[in-house]
Design a protein around this motif. Structure first.
Motif, PDB file in Angstrom:
ATOM      1  N   GLU A  67       0.815  -1.210   0.000  1.00  0.00           N
ATOM      2  CA  GLU A  67       0.000   0.000   0.000  1.00  0.00           C
ATOM      3  C   GLU A  67       0.859   1.276   0.000  1.00  0.00           C
ATOM      4  O   GLU A  67       0.330   2.377   0.061  1.00  0.00           O
ATOM      5  N   ILE A  68       2.173   1.132  -0.082  1.00  0.00           N
ATOM      6  CA  ILE A  68       3.091   2.271  -0.041  1.00  0.00           C
ATOM      7  C   ILE A  68       3.649   2.531  -1.431  1.00  0.00           C
ATOM      8  O   ILE A  68       4.230   1.631  -2.064  1.00  0.00           O
ATOM      9  N   PHE A  69       3.506   3.766  -1.897  1.00  0.00           N
ATOM     10  CA  PHE A  69       3.974   4.155  -3.232  1.00  0.00           C
ATOM     11  C   PHE A  69       4.869   5.389  -3.107  1.00  0.00           C
ATOM     12  O   PHE A  69       4.453   6.403  -2.538  1.00  0.00           O
ATOM     13  N   PHE A  70       6.081   5.301  -3.623  1.00  0.00           N
ATOM     14  CA  PHE A  70       7.041   6.386  -3.462  1.00  0.00           C
ATOM     15  C   PHE A  70       6.796   7.496  -4.483  1.00  0.00           C
ATOM     16  O   PHE A  70       6.443   7.234  -5.642  1.00  0.00           O
ATOM     17  N   THR A  71       6.979   8.728  -4.025  1.00  0.00           N
ATOM     18  CA  THR A  71       6.746   9.924  -4.839  1.00  0.00           C
ATOM     19  C   THR A  71       7.926  10.879  -4.674  1.00  0.00           C
ATOM     20  O   THR A  71       8.906  10.567  -3.993  1.00  0.00           O
ATOM     21  N   SER A  72       7.795  12.058  -5.256  1.00  0.00           N
ATOM     22  CA  SER A  72       8.852  13.068  -5.133  1.00  0.00           C
ATOM     23  C   SER A  72       8.672  13.934  -3.891  1.00  0.00           C
ATOM     24  O   SER A  72       9.473  14.841  -3.659  1.00  0.00           O
ATOM     25  N   GLY A  73       7.627  13.696  -3.088  1.00  0.00           N
ATOM     26  CA  GLY A  73       7.429  14.480  -1.878  1.00  0.00           C
ATOM     27  C   GLY A  73       5.960  14.685  -1.566  1.00  0.00           C
ATOM     28  O   GLY A  73       5.061  14.143  -2.231  1.00  0.00           O
ATOM     29  N   GLY A  74       5.697  15.501  -0.545  1.00  0.00           N
ATOM     30  CA  GLY A  74       4.334  15.735  -0.098  1.00  0.00           C
ATOM     31  C   GLY A  74       3.448  16.380  -1.143  1.00  0.00           C
ATOM     32  O   GLY A  74       2.257  16.051  -1.256  1.00  0.00           O
ATOM     33  N   THR A  75       4.001  17.302  -1.909  1.00  0.00           N
ATOM     34  CA  THR A  75       3.190  17.993  -2.921  1.00  0.00           C
ATOM     35  C   THR A  75       2.678  17.021  -3.971  1.00  0.00           C
ATOM     36  O   THR A  75       1.497  17.034  -4.331  1.00  0.00           O
ATOM     37  N   GLU A  76       3.561  16.155  -4.469  1.00  0.00           N
ATOM     38  CA  GLU A  76       3.110  15.176  -5.454  1.00  0.00           C
ATOM     39  C   GLU A  76       2.109  14.204  -4.841  1.00  0.00           C
ATOM     40  O   GLU A  76       1.098  13.861  -5.475  1.00  0.00           O
ATOM     41  N   SER A  77       2.369  13.788  -3.620  1.00  0.00           N
ATOM     42  CA  SER A  77       1.449  12.852  -2.963  1.00  0.00           C
ATOM     43  C   SER A  77       0.060  13.449  -2.816  1.00  0.00           C
ATOM     44  O   SER A  77      -0.955  12.792  -3.067  1.00  0.00           O
ATOM     45  N   LYS A 205      10.792  16.252   6.314  1.00  0.00           N
ATOM     46  CA  LYS A 205      10.192  16.786   7.539  1.00  0.00           C
ATOM     47  C   LYS A 205      10.596  15.995   8.784  1.00  0.00           C
ATOM     48  O   LYS A 205      10.327  16.429   9.899  1.00  0.00           O
ATOM     49  N   PHE A 206      11.262  14.850   8.601  1.00  0.00           N
ATOM     50  CA  PHE A 206      11.631  14.037   9.768  1.00  0.00           C
ATOM     51  C   PHE A 206      13.034  13.450   9.641  1.00  0.00           C
ATOM     52  O   PHE A 206      13.283  12.299   9.947  1.00  0.00           O
ATOM     53  N   GLY A 207      13.966  14.288   9.183  1.00  0.00           N
ATOM     54  CA  GLY A 207      15.362  13.884   9.148  1.00  0.00           C
ATOM     55  C   GLY A 207      15.790  13.150   7.907  1.00  0.00           C
ATOM     56  O   GLY A 207      16.905  12.607   7.845  1.00  0.00           O
ATOM     57  N   GLY A 208      14.935  13.121   6.884  1.00  0.00           N
ATOM     58  CA  GLY A 208      15.268  12.485   5.621  1.00  0.00           C
ATOM     59  C   GLY A 208      15.653  13.516   4.564  1.00  0.00           C
ATOM     60  O   GLY A 208      15.665  14.722   4.819  1.00  0.00           O
ATOM     61  N   PRO A 209      15.949  13.047   3.343  1.00  0.00           N
ATOM     62  CA  PRO A 209      16.348  13.967   2.272  1.00  0.00           C
ATOM     63  C   PRO A 209      15.144  14.664   1.635  1.00  0.00           C
ATOM     64  O   PRO A 209      14.009  14.202   1.737  1.00  0.00           O
ATOM     65  N   LYS A 210      15.419  15.778   0.975  1.00  0.00           N
ATOM     66  CA  LYS A 210      14.383  16.474   0.211  1.00  0.00           C
ATOM     67  C   LYS A 210      14.143  15.747  -1.110  1.00  0.00           C
ATOM     68  O   LYS A 210      14.998  15.038  -1.610  1.00  0.00           O
ATOM     69  N   GLY A 211      12.949  15.945  -1.665  1.00  0.00           N
ATOM     70  CA  GLY A 211      12.665  15.406  -2.991  1.00  0.00           C
ATOM     71  C   GLY A 211      12.179  13.975  -3.022  1.00  0.00           C
ATOM     72  O   GLY A 211      12.178  13.344  -4.077  1.00  0.00           O
ATOM     73  N   VAL A 212      11.726  13.458  -1.872  1.00  0.00           N
ATOM     74  CA  VAL A 212      11.173  12.101  -1.850  1.00  0.00           C
ATOM     75  C   VAL A 212      10.090  12.031  -0.782  1.00  0.00           C
ATOM     76  O   VAL A 212      10.183  12.634   0.278  1.00  0.00           O
ATOM     77  N   GLY A 213       9.034  11.308  -1.107  1.00  0.00           N
ATOM     78  CA  GLY A 213       7.920  11.128  -0.178  1.00  0.00           C
ATOM     79  C   GLY A 213       7.203   9.845  -0.511  1.00  0.00           C
ATOM     80  O   GLY A 213       7.722   8.994  -1.241  1.00  0.00           O
ATOM     81  N   ALA A 214       6.009   9.705   0.027  1.00  0.00           N
ATOM     82  CA  ALA A 214       5.230   8.496  -0.247  1.00  0.00           C
ATOM     83  C   ALA A 214       3.750   8.803  -0.119  1.00  0.00           C
ATOM     84  O   ALA A 214       3.352   9.766   0.546  1.00  0.00           O
ATOM     85  N   LEU A 215       2.955   7.987  -0.785  1.00  0.00           N
ATOM     86  CA  LEU A 215       1.501   8.036  -0.648  1.00  0.00           C
ATOM     87  C   LEU A 215       1.024   6.654  -0.240  1.00  0.00           C
ATOM     88  O   LEU A 215       1.304   5.664  -0.928  1.00  0.00           O
ATOM     89  N   PHE A 216       0.330   6.588   0.886  1.00  0.00           N
ATOM     90  CA  PHE A 216      -0.362   5.360   1.271  1.00  0.00           C
ATOM     91  C   PHE A 216      -1.667   5.302   0.494  1.00  0.00           C
ATOM     92  O   PHE A 216      -2.446   6.259   0.482  1.00  0.00           O
ATOM     93  N   ILE A 217      -1.912   4.178  -0.186  1.00  0.00           N
ATOM     94  CA  ILE A 217      -3.159   3.949  -0.918  1.00  0.00           C
ATOM     95  C   ILE A 217      -3.741   2.634  -0.419  1.00  0.00           C
ATOM     96  O   ILE A 217      -3.143   1.563  -0.604  1.00  0.00           O
ATOM     97  N   ARG A 218      -4.876   2.705   0.229  1.00  0.00           N
ATOM     98  CA  ARG A 218      -5.503   1.499   0.767  1.00  0.00           C
ATOM     99  C   ARG A 218      -5.717   0.462  -0.325  1.00  0.00           C
ATOM    100  O   ARG A 218      -6.134   0.794  -1.450  1.00  0.00           O
ATOM    101  N   ARG A 219      -5.433  -0.776  -0.009  1.00  0.00           N
ATOM    102  CA  ARG A 219      -5.581  -1.863  -0.988  1.00  0.00           C
ATOM    103  C   ARG A 219      -7.011  -1.923  -1.498  1.00  0.00           C
ATOM    104  O   ARG A 219      -7.972  -1.836  -0.737  1.00  0.00           O
ATOM    105  N   GLY A 220      -7.142  -2.082  -2.793  1.00  0.00           N
ATOM    106  CA  GLY A 220      -8.453  -2.181  -3.412  1.00  0.00           C
ATOM    107  C   GLY A 220      -9.043  -0.853  -3.839  1.00  0.00           C
ATOM    108  O   GLY A 220     -10.079  -0.820  -4.512  1.00  0.00           O
ATOM    109  N   LEU A 221      -8.399   0.258  -3.461  1.00  0.00           N
ATOM    110  CA  LEU A 221      -8.928   1.576  -3.820  1.00  0.00           C
ATOM    111  C   LEU A 221      -8.620   1.885  -5.291  1.00  0.00           C
ATOM    112  O   LEU A 221      -7.481   1.740  -5.746  1.00  0.00           O
ATOM    113  N   ARG A 222      -9.620   2.329  -6.002  1.00  0.00           N
ATOM    114  CA  ARG A 222      -9.431   2.690  -7.406  1.00  0.00           C
ATOM    115  C   ARG A 222      -8.963   4.139  -7.505  1.00  0.00           C
ATOM    116  O   ARG A 222      -9.655   5.059  -7.074  1.00  0.00           O
TER     117      ARG A 222
END
Length: 393
Positions: A67-77, A205-222
Motif C-alpha cells: 500500500e506504499i507508493f514512493f513519490t517526489s514528496g508531499g506535494t506530489e502525494s 520533515k523528519f530527518g530524511g532527504p528532500k525530494g522524496v515522499g510516499a503516498l499510502f493507498i488502501r488496498r483495493g482503492l481505485r
C-alpha cells in the motif's frame, strides 16, 4: 561583529538530514547505481533496497507494504491523491470536501479542479484552527467522492480529529485523504486507526532527504495515476525510482518512529518554556490549539508589527525562524490559516513560527527568550501603530 549563535527553529520547513540517513544513502549514488527496473545483478541491489524501504515505511504507518507508493514528496502525494480520485471517480460525483486551512498543495489542487467543473466545499475552522467532525458530516452530499483533511497544520500545529472524520467518511462510503506531512515523527500515525484511505508524507520533515515522499493507498482503492510513462510502483507511478532518496526515507522514518515518544516529551517541555516566556510580552497571543498541537510547534502573534520584520532581526541575531508555511514565504499575502481562524488581516501578517527539532536545547530557548522581547520592542518603537503605553521612546 559576527554573531556566533546559529539556532535553527524552522524544522516545520525542513529538517537537517541526519548523518545516519546520509550514510545509508551514500552507497546508492555510486556503488549500487543500477536502475531498479533492469534485470541484471547490478540492478537487483537497488530493487532490494527499495523494497526494504517500503517495508520500513509500511511498518511506521501500520500499513501493508503493497500500500506504499514512493513519490517526489508531499506535494506530489497530495496532488496524486486528489487528482487520482477525481479522475477515477468523477463519473460517480464531482463534489470534494476539504478545509480552509489545508496546505497549498491541497488547496491549489482542488482550486484547479473547480475550473474543471468540480464543486469544492471548504470547511471553516474555530479560533484554534480545529475542524468540527459535525461540519464534515453536514457537508456530505450524494455526489461527494472525496474528503481531504490534514492531520496537523503546518503553520499553527493544530492536530485535527482525523480518526472521527475517518469514521464519518467510512460510514458514508466516501474516500478519505489526509495530508500527514507535518505529523510524521511528531505524533503516532496509524492508517487503520485513523480510518484513512490515502495518506501523504515527505521525508525531509523528519530527518530524511528532500525530494522524496510516499503516498499510502488502501488496498483495493481505485485511483488513476498522476504520472504516465512506465510500469514502476506497481504500474501506478511512472518514472525511474530515486533509489538514494527512497533509502533515505526508509532510514529516516524508521529512526523517527523509534525515538518519537522520547523526543515528543522533550519537545513538549521546551515548547512550554518557550510559549510561557514569549507570552510575557505585552499584546502577544498563541495561535493554534493550546494542547492539541504538534509537540514542536510554537506560533505567536505580536500586535503592531509584521512577521517579516521580526524574521530579519532574528536572523541578524543568529535565529532562523519563519512566519508560516515555507512554500509561501515569498508571498506578501496574509496567512490563509490565520485568516480562517478569524484573525484580521493586520494580525495575520504578523505571526512568528518557531518549530523545534531534536537538536534544540534549553540554552537555545533561553537565548531566544532573551532576543525576541528586544526585537519586538525595537519594532514597536519604530511602528506608527504602536500605542504610547507600549513604547519605550
Amino acid at each position: 561583529m559576527e554573531n556566533k549563535h546559529e539556532i535553527y527553529l524552522d524544522n516545520a520547513a525542513t529538517t537537517r538530514t541526519h548523518p545516519d540517513v546520509v550514510s545509508a544513502m551514500l552507497p546508492y549514488f555510486s556503488l549500487h547505481f543500477g536502475n531498479p527496473s533492469s534485470l541484471y545483478s547490478i540492478a537487483r541491489s537497488s530493487r532490494t533496497a527499495i523494497e526494504e524501504a517500503r517495508r520500513k515505511v509500511a511498518a511506521a504507518l501500520g500499513a501493508d507494504e503493497r500500500e506504499i507508493f514512493f513519490t517526489s514528496g508531499g506535494t506530489e502525494s497530495d496532488n496524486w491523491a486528489i487528482r487520482g480520485i477525481a479522475s477515477a471517480h468523477g463519473k460517480k460525483g464531482r463534489h470534494i470536501i476539504t478545509t480552509a486551512i489545508e496546505h497549498h498543495a491541497v488547496l491549489h489542487t482542488v482550486e484547479a479542479l473547480e475550473k474543471e467543473g468540480f464543486e469544492i466545499t471548504y470547511l471553516p475552522v474555530d479560533e484554534y484552527g480545529m475542524v468540527s467532525p459535525e461540519s464534515v458530516e453536514e457537508a456530505i452530499r450524494p455526489d461527494t467522492i472525496l474528503i481531504s483533511v490534514m492531520l496537523a497544520n503546518n503553520e499553527i500545529g493544530t492536530i485535527q480529529p482525523v480518526q472521527k472524520i475517518g469514521e464519518i467518511a467510512r460510514s458514508h462510503k466516501i474516500i478519505f485523504h489526509s495530508d500527514a506531512v507535518q505529523a510524521i515523527g511528531q505524533i503516532p500515525v496509524d492508517v487503520r486507526t485513523m480510518n484513512v484511505d490515502l495518506l501523504s508524507i515527505s521525508a525531509h520533515k523528519f530527518g530524511g532527504p528532500k525530494g522524496v515522499g510516499a503516498l499510502f493507498i488502501r488496498r483495493g482503492l481505485r485511483i488513476d495515476p498522476l504520472l504516465y510513462g512506465g510500469a514502476q510502483e506497481q504500474r501506478r507511478r511512472a518514472g525511474t525510482e530515486n533509489v538514494p532518496g527512497i533509502v533515505g526515507l526508509g532510514a529516516a522514518i524508521e529512526r523517527a518512529a523509534a525515538m518519537m515518544s522520547e523526543k515528543a516529551e522533550r519537545m513538549k517541555k521546551l515548547r512550554k518554556r518557550l510559549i510561557d516566556g514569549l507570552l510575557t510580552i505585552p499584546k502577544s497571543r498563541l495561535n493554534g490549539h493550546p494542547t492539541e498541537r504538534l509537540p514542536n510547534n510554537v506560533n505567536i502573534i505580536f500586535d503592531y508589527i509584521e512577521g517579516e520584520s521580526i524574521l530579519l532581526l532574528l536572523d541578524a541575531n543568529g535565529i532562523a525562524a519563519s512566519t508560516g508555511s515555507a512554500c509561501t514565504s515569498a508571498s506578501l499575502d496574509p496567512s490563509h490559516v490565520l485568516l480562517a481562524c478569524g484573525l484580521p488581516h493586520e494580525q495575520a501578517h504578523g505571526s512568528l513560527r518557531l518549530t523545534l527539532g531534536e537538536e534544540t536545547t534549553e540554552a537555545d530557548i533561553d537565548y531566544v527568550l532573551g532576543v525576541v522581547p528586544t526585537v519586538v520592542q525595537r519594532l514597536r518603537d519604530m511602528s506608527p501603530l504602536t500605542p504610547k503605553e507600549l513604547r519605550t521612546r
